[in-house]
Design a protein around this motif. Structure first.
Motif: not given
Length: 279
Positions: A105-106, A110-113, A123-128
């Motif tokens: 899933f790198g 993903v969406r961070l809260s 905030v959305d950014l790549p899991f890696q």
């Protein structure tokens, strides 16, 4: 001389010793991977804050032999309980190692809260990128709305290949449906006090300390302060009657919390966890 009778060809012994050493090294590496999944990045300044520790006495009952009728009668509507050994999630746990999640899933966004009570900012950014650059111990001076936390906003179609290997607790409540919420967070991070419907929360790697109050007892907290700040500033001032129920949930354990119970969490290590909400 022909080979036989247990004789070894010249030069074979060093090769055999090398093979044995290699297997032993791999076994040791595998044991470490199985222990913490590679999430405790020692030697890189990512250890837990020194102030973090488990509580002196867990105030939540642990049950390893709980039947469904006992669950409904004694816990489902009245008090938390920690469940042990009701499911086998060893396969899911192996898939949640740092190496395997990054491989699978790198590149997944993903969406961070934010780690405040109302989680306004996303905030959305790549899991890696999250794992390699933002997954670090909580700064005690940071406010909740400045702290990003991966928990809850999962794209179920993108993570389905992982979730299909998870076995949730075998208990449900009449008239509810289940929804998963998967998360990974650094040492000292956590969600401040809030409440919602009932649910289960399982620790896959790490340790998560829980603080809980019944619905009728509103805790003293600031909605934009992190759990770590609350733990360092407010918790020591509480008189015994004002302290919450608390317990540290270990890897492989599941905590159940009833409807509308106030709760806050504090990750004592870099932790991987999954919740099953009963909606």
């Amino acid at each position: 001389m022909p080979l036989g009778g247990g004789l070894m060809a010249p030069g074979a012994r060093p090769l055999l010793l090398l093979a044995v050493w290699t297997l032993a090294a791999l076994a040791q590496l595998g044991a470490g991977e199985a222990g913490d999944g590679g999430w405790q990045r020692r030697g890189r300044g990512t250890g837990a804050p020194e102030a973090l520790a488990e509580e002196q006495r867990c105030a939540v009952e642990r049950r390893a032999d709980l039947s469904y009728s006992e669950f409904v009668q004694h816990y489902a509507f009245s008090r938390p309980v920690i469940l042990q050994g009701l499911t086998d999630n060893s396969r899911f746990r192996a898939l949640c190692s740092r190496e395997r999640l990054l491989a699978s899933f790198g590149d997944t966004v993903v969406r961070l809260s934010t780690a405040n009570t109302y989680s306004y900012r996303k905030v959305d950014l790549p899991f890696q990128e999250y794992v390699e650059h933002l997954l670090h111990p909580q700064d005690p001076t940071s406010l909740g709305n400045d702290t990003l936390y991966f928990f809850g906003d999962n794209n179920f179609s993108e993570w389905a290949s992982l979730f299909e290997h998870y076995s949730p607790p075998p208990f449900s409540l009449l008239g509810t449906t289940t929804a998963y919420s998967f998360g990974i967070a650094g040492a000292g991070s956590g969600v401040p006090f809030h409440w919602h419907g009932p649910g289960f929360s399982e620790v896959i790697y790490g340790r998560k300390r829980w603080f809980l109050y019944p619905p009728e007892k509103t805790p003293e907290f600031h909605p934009n302060k992190t759990t770590l700040a609350w733990f360092q500033d407010i918790y020591p001032t509480l008189v015994p009657s004002a302290k919450p129920l608390e317990c540290t949930v270990q890897a492989g354990e599941v905590l159940y919390f009833p409807d509308r119970w106030w709760h806050a969490t504090l990750n004592l290590d870099t932790s991987v966890f999954i919740s099953t909400f009963l909606n």
